[in-house]
Design an enzyme around this catalytic site. Structure first.
Site, PDB file in Angstrom:
ATOM      1  CG  ASN A   1      -1.833   1.436   1.442  1.00  0.00           C
ATOM      2  OD1 ASN A   1      -1.843   2.048   0.516  1.00  0.00           O
ATOM      3  ND2 ASN A   1      -2.433   1.350   2.530  1.00  0.00           N
ATOM      4  CD1 TRP A   2       3.298   1.031  -2.862  1.00  0.00           C
ATOM      5  CD2 TRP A   2       3.489   2.222  -4.654  1.00  0.00           C
ATOM      6  NE1 TRP A   2       4.172   0.188  -3.606  1.00  0.00           N
ATOM      7  CE2 TRP A   2       4.224   1.123  -4.765  1.00  0.00           C
ATOM      8  CE3 TRP A   2       3.504   3.027  -5.787  1.00  0.00           C
ATOM      9  CZ2 TRP A   2       4.867   0.598  -6.079  1.00  0.00           C
ATOM     10  CZ3 TRP A   2       4.002   2.719  -7.094  1.00  0.00           C
ATOM     11  CH2 TRP A   2       4.825   1.738  -7.366  1.00  0.00           C
ATOM     12  CE  LYS A   3      -0.233   3.244   4.692  1.00  0.00           C
ATOM     13  NZ  LYS A   3       0.113   3.183   6.189  1.00  0.00           N
TER      14      LYS A   3
ATOM     15  CG  HIS B   1      -5.791   1.767   5.480  1.00  0.00           C
ATOM     16  ND1 HIS B   1      -5.238   2.786   6.512  1.00  0.00           N
ATOM     17  CD2 HIS B   1      -4.916   1.115   5.411  1.00  0.00           C
ATOM     18  CE1 HIS B   1      -4.125   2.351   6.878  1.00  0.00           C
ATOM     19  NE2 HIS B   1      -3.637   1.457   6.291  1.00  0.00           N
TER      20      HIS B   1
ATOM     21  CD  GLU C   1      -2.650   5.230   7.183  1.00  0.00           C
ATOM     22  OE1 GLU C   1      -2.787   5.413   5.643  1.00  0.00           O
ATOM     23  OE2 GLU C   1      -1.598   4.890   7.621  1.00  0.00           O
TER      24      GLU C   1
ATOM     25  CD  GLU D   1      -3.653  -2.604   7.705  1.00  0.00           C
ATOM     26  OE1 GLU D   1      -2.541  -2.924   6.800  1.00  0.00           O
ATOM     27  OE2 GLU D   1      -3.824  -1.567   7.530  1.00  0.00           O
TER      28      GLU D   1
ATOM     29  N   GLY E   1       2.472   2.260  10.558  1.00  0.00           N
ATOM     30  CA  GLY E   1       3.465   3.461  10.486  1.00  0.00           C
ATOM     31  C   GLY E   1       4.126   3.788  11.672  1.00  0.00           C
TER      32      GLY E   1
ATOM     33  CB  SER F   1       5.572  -1.984  11.859  1.00  0.00           C
ATOM     34  OG  SER F   1       5.072  -0.553  12.234  1.00  0.00           O
TER      35      SER F   1
HETATM   36  P1  PGA Z   1       2.985   0.509   7.607  1.00  0.00           P
HETATM   37  O1  PGA Z   1       1.471   0.505   7.099  1.00  0.00           O
HETATM   38  O2  PGA Z   1       3.589  -1.040   6.923  1.00  0.00           O
HETATM   39  O3  PGA Z   1       3.729   1.736   7.134  1.00  0.00           O
HETATM   40  O4  PGA Z   1       2.798   0.065   9.241  1.00  0.00           O
HETATM   41  C1  PGA Z   1       0.590  -0.476   6.808  1.00  0.00           C
HETATM   42  C2  PGA Z   1      -0.602  -0.161   6.339  1.00  0.00           C
HETATM   43  O5  PGA Z   1      -1.169   0.931   6.734  1.00  0.00           O
HETATM   44  O6  PGA Z   1      -1.174  -0.945   5.556  1.00  0.00           O
END
Ligand code: PGA
Length: 269
Positions: free
Chosen positions: A9-11, A95, A97, A182, A188, A228
């Site tokens: 997931n490149w966000k 997600h 976020e 998650e 993150g 992470s």
């Molecule tokens: P991260 O993000 O690997 O940077 O913790 C995971 C995600 O949000 O899918």
């Protein structure tokens, strides 16, 4: 046997030049990957660029969000047909976020209120149904906040999210869904959930699925861990029987580390 998945997931990272470069580096190394389903989810602006790079490879393409209407006056949104026309086969839904469980549209950007895009259990459910109707494979994220974990509510929160996400989804359709556990506090932050604990919660998710779809289908559904994931911890996570792969943010932004994760997943089961 559930085929492992490694999804990046490149966000909100990579302009189109960077996306081309990163996708090309991954495709050069892993374009003919077997034993692991690999998915790249670039930002929407780079979908077409990455589609061109991935053509003819075994690597799949996913979007990071979808809106349920087909077209119309929905400024800034992207529909299923639009994602299909960019070559998407997958779409991340719900997600953390993007979820706004506090109803927060906050100026107050404390870590737990950063999720201001307003996805709710109900909108996640509609998005999943829309994705399925276009034969897009949803990658559905669930997970508890740190405060919920501290209050011992993890299992209840996560299974509630799963039930709400799949409300009204036929068992046959549910089979094609991918779930991702998650824990919000591990995303993150560099803080990974202990592998045994991630395995345990994913077991809770699978048991919840079994209530909805029956045990046989629940055993077929892939459930990923996200938060992470990196080369240093991937083997331990993938060795867990319930963990079918990873949804990876930070470590998917470097070809070398993402390819290491793919290698680990491919030999894990
Ligand atoms: P991260 O993000 O690997 O940077 O913790 C995971 C995600 O949000 O899918």
């Amino acid at each position: 046997m559930r085929t492992p998945i490694m999804a990046g997931n490149w966000k909100m990272n990579c302009d189109n030049d960077e996306a081309w470069e990163l996708a090309s580096a991954i495709a050069d190394e892993k374009g003919d990957v077997t034993g692991c389903e690999v998915v790249i989810c670039p930002p929407a602006t780079a979908l077409v660029v990455v589609q061109a790079v991935l053509e003819g490879t075994n690597i799949g393409l996913g979007a990071q969000n979808i809106f349920w209407e087909e077209k119309g006056a929905y400024t800034g949104e992207l529909s299923g047909p639009m994602l299909l026309s960019c070559g998407c086969q997958y779409v991340i839904i719900g997600h953390s976020e993007r979820r706004g469980r506090f109803g927060a549209v906050a100026d107050d950007f404390t870590p737990e209120l950063q999720r201001v895009f307003g996805d709710t259990d109900a909108s996640v459910n509609r998005k999943i149904k829309a994705a399925l109707s276009y034969d897009l494979t949803p990658i559905v994220c669930v997970g508890e906040l740190l405060s919920e974990r501290q209050q011992g509510q993890t299992d209840e929160v996560v299974s509630g999210q799963v039930k709400a996400a799949l409300a009204g989804v036929e068992a046959d359709d549910a089979e094609s869904i991918i779930l991702a556990y998650e824990p919000v506090w591990a995303i993150g932050t560099g803080e990974v959930c202990d592998a045994e604990e991630a395995n345990r919660v994913i077991g809770v998710i699978r048991a919840t699925l079994a209530e909805i779809t029956g045990e046989e289908i629940a055993e077929e559904i892939r459930i990923l861990y996200g938060g992470s994931v990196k080369p240093a911890n991937v083997a331990g996570l993938m060795a867990q029987p319930e963990i079918d792969g990873g949804l990876v943010g930070g470590a998917s932004l470097q070809a070398e580390s993402f390819c290491e994760l793919i290698d680990a997943a491919a030999v894990s089961k």
